[in-house]
Motif scaffolding. Structure first.
Motif, mmCIF file in Angstrom:
data_model
loop_
_atom_site.group_PDB
_atom_site.id
_atom_site.type_symbol
_atom_site.label_atom_id
_atom_site.label_comp_id
_atom_site.label_asym_id
_atom_site.label_seq_id
_atom_site.Cartn_x
_atom_site.Cartn_y
_atom_site.Cartn_z
ATOM 1 N N ILE A 20 27.998 -38.953 50.936
ATOM 2 C CA ILE A 20 28.539 -37.695 50.419
ATOM 3 C C ILE A 20 27.928 -37.331 49.075
ATOM 4 O O ILE A 20 27.443 -36.220 48.861
ATOM 5 C CB ILE A 20 30.073 -37.783 50.296
ATOM 6 C CG1 ILE A 20 30.720 -38.072 51.659
ATOM 7 C CG2 ILE A 20 30.638 -36.492 49.699
ATOM 8 C CD1 ILE A 20 30.392 -37.071 52.737
ATOM 9 N N LEU A 21 27.908 -38.280 48.140
ATOM 10 C CA LEU A 21 27.498 -37.969 46.773
ATOM 11 C C LEU A 21 25.995 -37.799 46.629
ATOM 12 O O LEU A 21 25.532 -37.218 45.637
ATOM 13 C CB LEU A 21 27.994 -39.064 45.823
ATOM 14 C CG LEU A 21 29.521 -39.256 45.762
ATOM 15 C CD1 LEU A 21 29.880 -40.300 44.713
ATOM 16 C CD2 LEU A 21 30.233 -37.939 45.458
ATOM 17 N N LYS A 40 27.360 -31.622 50.259
ATOM 18 C CA LYS A 40 28.570 -32.422 50.507
ATOM 19 C C LYS A 40 29.254 -32.787 49.190
ATOM 20 O O LYS A 40 30.482 -32.783 49.088
ATOM 21 C CB LYS A 40 28.217 -33.689 51.285
ATOM 22 C CG LYS A 40 27.717 -33.444 52.699
ATOM 23 C CD LYS A 40 27.357 -34.762 53.367
ATOM 24 C CE LYS A 40 26.719 -34.534 54.733
ATOM 25 N NZ LYS A 40 26.296 -35.803 55.355
ATOM 26 N N LYS A 41 28.436 -33.113 48.189
ATOM 27 C CA LYS A 41 28.991 -33.472 46.873
ATOM 28 C C LYS A 41 29.763 -32.298 46.279
ATOM 29 O O LYS A 41 30.853 -32.476 45.713
ATOM 30 C CB LYS A 41 27.861 -33.892 45.938
ATOM 31 C CG LYS A 41 28.335 -34.350 44.554
ATOM 32 C CD LYS A 41 27.144 -34.819 43.725
ATOM 33 C CE LYS A 41 27.582 -35.304 42.352
ATOM 34 N NZ LYS A 41 28.165 -34.234 41.515
ATOM 35 N N ALA A 42 29.209 -31.086 46.419
ATOM 36 C CA ALA A 42 29.893 -29.896 45.888
ATOM 37 C C ALA A 42 31.223 -29.681 46.577
ATOM 38 O O ALA A 42 32.228 -29.337 45.940
ATOM 39 C CB ALA A 42 28.997 -28.669 46.062
ATOM 40 N N GLY A 92 34.883 -19.037 52.834
ATOM 41 C CA GLY A 92 33.680 -19.535 52.192
ATOM 42 C C GLY A 92 33.609 -21.041 52.064
ATOM 43 O O GLY A 92 32.569 -21.589 51.707
ATOM 44 N N MET A 93 34.704 -21.738 52.367
ATOM 45 C CA MET A 93 34.705 -23.204 52.271
ATOM 46 C C MET A 93 33.830 -23.792 53.378
ATOM 47 O O MET A 93 33.867 -23.352 54.518
ATOM 48 C CB MET A 93 36.138 -23.715 52.396
ATOM 49 C CG MET A 93 36.274 -25.214 52.275
ATOM 50 S SD MET A 93 38.038 -25.688 52.335
ATOM 51 C CE MET A 93 37.892 -27.472 52.219
ATOM 52 N N GLN A 94 33.019 -24.780 53.039
ATOM 53 C CA GLN A 94 32.185 -25.456 54.020
ATOM 54 C C GLN A 94 32.722 -26.862 54.267
ATOM 55 O O GLN A 94 33.015 -27.595 53.325
ATOM 56 C CB GLN A 94 30.732 -25.544 53.535
ATOM 57 C CG GLN A 94 30.005 -24.224 53.559
ATOM 58 C CD GLN A 94 28.529 -24.386 53.261
ATOM 59 O OE1 GLN A 94 27.750 -23.477 53.467
ATOM 60 N NE2 GLN A 94 28.120 -25.539 52.770
ATOM 61 N N LEU A 95 32.844 -27.212 55.531
ATOM 62 C CA LEU A 95 33.319 -28.535 55.897
ATOM 63 C C LEU A 95 32.273 -29.218 56.757
ATOM 64 O O LEU A 95 31.575 -28.575 57.538
ATOM 65 C CB LEU A 95 34.652 -28.422 56.651
ATOM 66 C CG LEU A 95 35.769 -27.750 55.847
ATOM 67 C CD1 LEU A 95 36.971 -27.485 56.726
ATOM 68 C CD2 LEU A 95 36.171 -28.610 54.675
ATOM 69 N N ASN A 96 32.165 -30.515 56.600
ATOM 70 C CA ASN A 96 31.099 -31.256 57.249
ATOM 71 C C ASN A 96 31.618 -32.119 58.399
ATOM 72 O O ASN A 96 32.525 -32.930 58.221
ATOM 73 C CB ASN A 96 30.417 -32.155 56.214
ATOM 74 C CG ASN A 96 29.193 -32.829 56.764
ATOM 75 O OD1 ASN A 96 28.171 -32.181 56.955
ATOM 76 N ND2 ASN A 96 29.276 -34.119 57.030
ATOM 77 N N VAL A 97 31.055 -31.928 59.593
ATOM 78 C CA VAL A 97 31.392 -32.751 60.747
ATOM 79 C C VAL A 97 30.242 -33.727 60.954
ATOM 80 O O VAL A 97 29.174 -33.357 61.426
ATOM 81 C CB VAL A 97 31.602 -31.900 62.017
ATOM 82 C CG1 VAL A 97 32.138 -32.756 63.153
ATOM 83 C CG2 VAL A 97 32.558 -30.749 61.735
#
Length: 388
Positions: free
Chosen positions: A55-56, A61-63, A241-246
């Motif tokens: 993630i970092l 992803k970090k944001a 506007g939120m982005q989520l990661n699968v």
């Protein structure tokens, strides 16, 4: 409770990419399975560090993590969001993150160097690319969370060859350059004596094998273009506007390589009567002049139905009523917004002659003269109070 990723790697929130990389290297070396054989606790900490680094080390992803915490990136095992450390096996971790030690580093052979696997030294092909999709949610879905199944067009594994890219088993041949190890060792004479370095095999790109006859279905890639139904569990409280990661649900990699990620962009569907303001929901209630004078019990729409509210006699236009806890939940905490009801006293624009006569008579009455109460808050003070 899941630990903070910065805490896991022992870095501050404002740490640079190099500092994060060095911190992960240190933690990974400490809890590496080869240094802690049979130690399940060390293995979990090793996976935990890999998840934090995944993630970092990625700017996007970090944001999302910095803004929304684990809710923006944490997986749930069903194609949920984010981090892969706890959902990967060891080979995935070594394949994806081994290259932080570098081929010429003394740590390279220990950790697999160049993104190679521990033990066998082979990679799993080329990692697939990420995909982006948009998902539109209505207010009720945002407030309660939602499970969405979407059909995604993407590269999927080739069923004909089992993702190997070869026509048949006999078409897979051991690489003649590295002998199947996926690595090339080189000995150099230096003033300190002989030094051995390990690099990725240039012939097979670290896979340890080459293909004599390619699969006709996928032309040697080990994947074909198709589609997949993916179920995504979206947490309550997400915003436009939120982005989520699968993690791992993007394009399948070439020849069995790890899949990329699916990036989900959240869009909000406009509500016909309500509008969102952060965690709060606002509604404009229009009432007639007589209702403002005598008071009424009004019914107003909310996110999950309707609610009754009492408008007391003498209510002024601009008065704001609050329905506690009827707004949106926060993604990161137990905080919940309210519903704000703005009262607007409707002024008639078209009157009959009789109506005008009645109002002209009332106009002379002392009770119809504006008499603001002493200490009554003005418009800007009320707005400031609402958002404080």
């Amino acid at each position: 409770m899941k630990r903070d990723f910065y805490e896991i790697l022992g870095v501050a929130k404002g740490a640079s990419a190099d500092e994060i990389k060095k911190a992960y290297r240190k933690v990974a070396m400490q809890f590496h399975p080869d240094r802690n054989p049979g130690n399940k606790e060390a293995e979990e900490k090793f996976k935990e560090a890999a998840e934090a680094y995944e993630i970092l080390s990625d700017a996007d992803k970090k944001a999302q993590y910095d803004r929304y915490g684990h809710a923006g990136v944490s997986g749930n095992g069903r194609g949920g969001f984010g981090g892969g450390g706890h959902h990967m096996n060891m080979d995935d971790i070594f394949s994806q993150f081994g290259d932080i030690f570098g081929d010429d580093s003394p740590f390279g052979s220990f950790f697999g160097g160049g993104g190679q696997r521990r033990g066998g030294g082979k990679t799993r092909g080329v990692r697939g690319s990420n995909l982006r999709v948009r998902i539109k949610l209505n207010y009720e879905e945002i407030a309660k969370g939602a499970s969405k199944t979407i059909k995604v067009k993407k590269y999927v594994g080739c069923n004909t060859c089992g993702s190997t890219g070869a026509k048949d088993k006999s078409s897979m041949q051991t690489c003649g350059t590295c002998g199947g190890s996926g690595q090339v060792r080189r000995v150099q004479n230096t003033f300190l004596g002989q030094m051995q370095t390990v690099t990725t095999c240039p012939t097979c790109n670290g896979e340890g094998s080459t293909i004599a006859n390619k699969c006709t279905a996928c032309k040697g890639e080990g994947r074909v273009y198709g589609e997949e139904n993916i179920t995504i569990d979206i947490p309550a409280g997400v915003q436009e506007g939120m982005q989520l990661n699968v993690s791992g649900r993007g394009n399948t990699g070439e020849r069995g390589g790890p899949a990329g990620d699916l990036i989900v962009l959240i869009e909000e569907e406009a509500h016909p009567q309500l509008h969102r303001d952060g965690l709060n929901v606002a509604y404009d209630l229009h009432i007639s002049f007589p209702d403002a004078v005598f008071g009424i019990q009004a019914e107003v729409p909310t996110i999950d139905g309707r609610a009754k509210i009492k408008i007391p006699p003498g209510t002024q236009s601009g008065k704001v009523f609050r329905l506690k806890g009827k707004g949106f939940p926060a993604v990161q905490s137990y905080e919940k917004g309210d519903q704000l009801i703005y009262v607007n006293v409707w002024t008639p624009q078209h009157l009959t002659s009789d109506e005008k006569a009645v109002l002209e008579k009332l106009q002379q009455s002392q009770n119809f003269q504006p008499k603001p109460e002493k200490g009554e808050k003005g418009f800007f003070e009320r707005v400031r109070e609402m958002f404080s």
